[in-house]
Design a protein around this motif. Structure first.
Motif, PDB file in Angstrom:
ATOM      1  N   LYS A 177       0.673  -1.095  -0.026  1.00  0.00           N
ATOM      2  CA  LYS A 177       0.091  -0.042  -0.035  1.00  0.00           C
ATOM      3  C   LYS A 177       0.916   1.341  -0.072  1.00  0.00           C
ATOM      4  O   LYS A 177       1.879   1.398   0.822  1.00  0.00           O
ATOM      5  N   GLY A 178       0.735   2.111  -0.891  1.00  0.00           N
ATOM      6  CA  GLY A 178       1.538   3.472  -0.986  1.00  0.00           C
ATOM      7  C   GLY A 178       0.832   4.668  -0.682  1.00  0.00           C
ATOM      8  O   GLY A 178      -0.383   4.712  -0.377  1.00  0.00           O
ATOM      9  N   GLY A 179       1.667   5.592  -0.029  1.00  0.00           N
ATOM     10  CA  GLY A 179       1.168   6.778   0.335  1.00  0.00           C
ATOM     11  C   GLY A 179       2.369   7.790   0.625  1.00  0.00           C
ATOM     12  O   GLY A 179       3.599   7.309   0.571  1.00  0.00           O
ATOM     13  N   PHE A 180       2.018   8.868   0.729  1.00  0.00           N
ATOM     14  CA  PHE A 180       3.061   9.966   1.036  1.00  0.00           C
ATOM     15  C   PHE A 180       3.603   9.905   2.318  1.00  0.00           C
ATOM     16  O   PHE A 180       2.701   9.809   3.376  1.00  0.00           O
ATOM     17  N   THR A 181       4.729  10.232   2.682  1.00  0.00           N
ATOM     18  CA  THR A 181       5.420  10.154   4.074  1.00  0.00           C
ATOM     19  C   THR A 181       6.520  10.882   4.045  1.00  0.00           C
ATOM     20  O   THR A 181       7.016  11.608   3.153  1.00  0.00           O
ATOM     21  N   THR A 182       7.200  11.284   5.368  1.00  0.00           N
ATOM     22  CA  THR A 182       8.327  12.166   5.532  1.00  0.00           C
ATOM     23  C   THR A 182       9.510  11.382   5.711  1.00  0.00           C
ATOM     24  O   THR A 182       9.503  10.590   6.473  1.00  0.00           O
TER      25      THR A 182
END
Length: 331
Positions: free
Chosen positions: A18-23
């Motif tokens: 599962k992909g997503g934006f992260t820091t």
């Protein structure tokens, strides 16, 4: 340099990618020799599969997605690169086994980098991207084989309105080949004519199952579709012709026969852009610098912000993207 920055990361969530934006921070990056400040990446079909989770592209998790990038060297432990060098990176397992380009900074192995030709800005380089670099590899392969010649018989490009197809049409036309574009979207015909296509064939025609040997038409071709489309193209290729195959947007199957190969000496040239050795990469980018018309390139791509990536991934898998998408990772 920023202490933290945004990246699109694929993680394992309940046994599924599962992909997503992260820091991230610089300390999170792999310990490779060259630190690059990324300006742009792109959206390719493989990226669409990875970002959407509809294909198991990433084989190691967590994984920063994005199969290519263009940017500027910030730090280097390699004598081959110095701060300020403009570079591109395509393939090399990025987004699969190596962290990729959907990030503001990335550390890469020195041998993965290609020096950006002076002919292109960083944005233009990703307007070309892995898709365009792959198209150049295909044109190089056809010309090395010697089956096609400028001003000769027709050369076919399947998936012509996509990223690989668009650049392939433009490069072949610039060299003087009569290019027939295969697409299922009549609304793209004017766009493809502008790139240099001189004729069209509906993709539905090539999807029809026919005789293993059909009327000879193509001196050569570039196929990014695979499946029945590639089988049909091979069956219609002239004696001694060659098809450069580089994709499987339609299917990875090849439900055909050996008859075109053994009765017409038709060659099927496999083109891999991921692990291509540096001399082939340098030759492909040199061709692009020489033959890629800047006017054609300008209408071939659109620039989208980083935040639009998930929606763009859905659109490319649905066949709703024309040409190339440049992803601006700075916004």
């Amino acid at each position: 340099m920023a202490e933290t920055f945004k990246a699109f990361v694929i993680k394992d969530v309940d046994g599924k990618p599962k992909g997503g934006f992260t820091t991230l921070t610089l300390a999170d990056l792999p310990d490779n020799d060259v630190l690059v400040e990324v300006a742009y990446s792109t959206l390719n079909y493989k990226d669409g599969l990875a970002v959407s989770g509809k294909g198991r592209i990433a084989r190691k998790l967590p994984m920063v997605a994005g199969i290519d990038l263009a940017g500027t060297v910030v730090e280097s432990r390699s004598p081959d690169w110095k701060a300020g060098d403009k570079v591109v990176a395509n393939g090399w397992g990025m987004s699969e086994t190596q962290w990729g380009g959907y990030t503001r900074f990335q550390r890469l192995k020195a041998e993965w980098l290609t020096r950006l030709p002076d002919a292109f800005s960083l944005k233009e380089a990703m307007g070309i991207g892995t898709a365009g670099y792959t198209a150049a590899l295909c044109v190089d392969a056809l010309e090395r084989w010697g089956a096609v010649r400028p001003g000769g018989k027709e050369v076919l490009v399947t998936g012509a309105a996509g990223g690989v197809g668009s650049v392939a049409v433009a490069l072949l036309a610039k060299r003087g080949y009569p290019v027939v574009a295969s697409t299922g979207r009549p609304e793209t015909h004017d766009y493809l004519r502008g790139l240099g296509a001189t004729g069209f064939i509906d993709r539905a025609v090539l999807l029809e199952k026919g005789a293993p040997l059909q009327k000879e038409r193509w001196a050569g071709g570039i196929d990014s579709v695979g499946g029945q489309t590639l089988v049909s193209v091979l069956s219609q290729t002239m004696w001694g012709g060659a098809i450069a195959a580089c994709g499987l947007a339609g299917s990875s199957d090849l439900p055909g026969t050996v008859l075109p190969h053994i009765l017409r000496s038709v060659a099927l040239l496999g083109v891999d852009s991921v692990m291509a050795p540096q001399p082939l990469r340098d030759a492909a980018w040199a061709r692009l610098a020489r033959d890629m018309d800047k006017t054609a390139l300008k209408v071939m791509y659109e620039v989208q912000p980083f935040d639009a990536l998930p929606d763009l991934a859905t659109r490319i898998l649905a066949g709703q993207i024309r040409g190339r998408v440049v992803v601006d990772v700075t916004r």
